[in-house]
Design a protein around this motif. Structure first.
Motif, PDB file in Angstrom:
ATOM      1  N   ARG A  40       0.830  -1.205   0.000  1.00 31.22           N
ATOM      2  CA  ARG A  40       0.000   0.000   0.000  1.00 31.22           C
ATOM      3  C   ARG A  40       0.862   1.252   0.000  1.00 31.22           C
ATOM      4  NH1 ARG A  40      -4.517  -1.708   4.595  1.00 31.22           N
ATOM      5  NH2 ARG A  40      -5.598  -3.296   3.329  1.00 31.22           N
ATOM      6  N   GLU A  41       1.927   1.228   0.820  1.00 32.25           N
ATOM      7  CA  GLU A  41       2.819   2.385   0.841  1.00 32.25           C
ATOM      8  C   GLU A  41       3.495   2.582  -0.516  1.00 32.25           C
ATOM      9  OE1 GLU A  41       5.532   1.803   4.011  1.00 32.25           O
ATOM     10  OE2 GLU A  41       4.096   2.336   5.596  1.00 32.25           O
TER      11      GLU A  41
ATOM     12  N   GLN B   3       0.947   4.151  -2.753  1.00 26.92           N
ATOM     13  CA  GLN B   3       0.773   5.564  -2.409  1.00 26.92           C
ATOM     14  C   GLN B   3       2.003   6.381  -2.804  1.00 26.92           C
ATOM     15  OE1 GLN B   3      -0.194   5.757   1.745  1.00 26.92           O
ATOM     16  NE2 GLN B   3      -2.179   4.744   1.497  1.00 26.92           N
TER      17      GLN B   3
ATOM     18  N   LYS C 218       1.928   6.998  -6.479  1.00 33.12           N
ATOM     19  CA  LYS C 218       0.973   8.071  -6.796  1.00 33.12           C
ATOM     20  C   LYS C 218       1.550   9.433  -6.421  1.00 33.12           C
ATOM     21  CE  LYS C 218      -3.805   9.499  -6.016  1.00 33.12           C
ATOM     22  NZ  LYS C 218      -3.441  10.895  -5.691  1.00 33.12           N
ATOM     23  N   THR C 219       2.225   9.502  -5.262  1.00 37.13           N
ATOM     24  CA  THR C 219       2.835  10.767  -4.846  1.00 37.13           C
ATOM     25  C   THR C 219       3.931  11.185  -5.818  1.00 37.13           C
ATOM     26  OG1 THR C 219       2.363  10.249  -2.529  1.00 37.13           O
ATOM     27  CG2 THR C 219       4.003  11.946  -2.960  1.00 37.13           C
TER      28      THR C 219
ATOM     29  N   LYS D  93       2.239  12.704   4.193  1.00 38.77           N
ATOM     30  CA  LYS D  93       2.256  11.254   3.995  1.00 38.77           C
ATOM     31  C   LYS D  93       3.615  10.650   4.292  1.00 38.77           C
ATOM     32  CE  LYS D  93      -1.375  11.036   0.475  1.00 38.77           C
ATOM     33  NZ  LYS D  93      -1.677  10.681  -0.943  1.00 38.77           N
TER      34      LYS D  93
END
Length: 228
Positions: free
Chosen positions: A110-111, A114, A117-118, A166
């Motif tokens: 998941r990280e 993310q 995406k970041t 984040k």
């Protein structure tokens, strides 16, 4: 013719033979009690010693066999306990380890998603900021280009702040880029007071307040004297 007289038994007895016959004497026979009371012979003692040695050797052999059997049983018991303990231990550790690794893998996945995406958002914001070229603006489109550039910068700042929330690792970038501000009086005073112990702070407070206390005390005494 005359008949013989009555029968006389003494006429047929040989007195010589009768007088020479001696009574029969029985030979002496050794009783069992007498035989048991006699001391054992050397041959009997040697035989008993040999029997005792054979019995001791047999007992020693049986003892060695029992000790070997006991050692074998103890080793089997130890290995059985080791098997049961290791079985339970590895079941618990492997099960717990797999659960933790699966949770960590899911979290890392998941990280990673993310972070991907970041990265995509930050690359897009960087491209928009790099696309701002003030030299190519004309007087007619200045306001429009300025508004567009400010919007791109504001959007990039929002993307950057969201990424900082984040990913704590990005905080070091801001700290390294921020200039060192001079320390003001409040910071110096706070640092000075924070470095003192409780006893030293009490002494410092007493040193600062005792002149005021003495002045108040003298004023009270003078006031009482004047009233009299």
């Amino acid at each position: 013719m005359a008949m013989p007289s009555d029968f006389d038994s003494s006429e047929f007895v040989d007195t010589e033979v009768h007088t020479t016959v001696r009574p029969h004497v029985r030979p002496a026979i050794m009783s069992d009690s007498t035989a048991s009371n006699r001391p054992p012979s050397r041959e009997e003692l040697d035989h008993k010693v040999s029997d005792a040695q054979q019995q001791l050797a047999e007992l020693k052999r049986k003892q060695e066999e029992l000790e070997r059997e006991r050692a074998t049983l103890e080793e089997s018991r130890r290995r059985r306990v080791e098997l049961e303990t290791g079985h339970e231990e590895m079941l618990h550790q492997l099960t717990r380890g797999l659960v933790l690794l699966e949770e960590s893998e899911l979290k890392s996945r998941r990280e990673a998603e993310q972070m991907h995406k970041t990265l995509t958002d930050l690359r897009g914001a960087l491209d928009k900021v790099r696309a701002i070229q003030q030299d190519g603006w004309s007087a007619e489109s200045y306001n429009v280009e300025l508004t567009r550039a400010l919007t791109a910068i504001e959007n990039a700042r929002m993307e950057w702040n969201a990424a900082r929330l984040k990913w704590p690792m990005l905080e070091g970038v801001v700290d390294a880029a921020a200039p060192l501000a001079p320390a003001g009086p409040a910071k110096i005073q706070g640092h000075f007071l924070g470095a003192q112990s409780f006893t030293e702070l009490c002494r410092l407070g007493f040193a600062l307040t005792w002149p005021v206390a003495v002045a108040v005390l003298l004023g009270s005494i003078l006031l009482l004297l004047f009233r009299r």
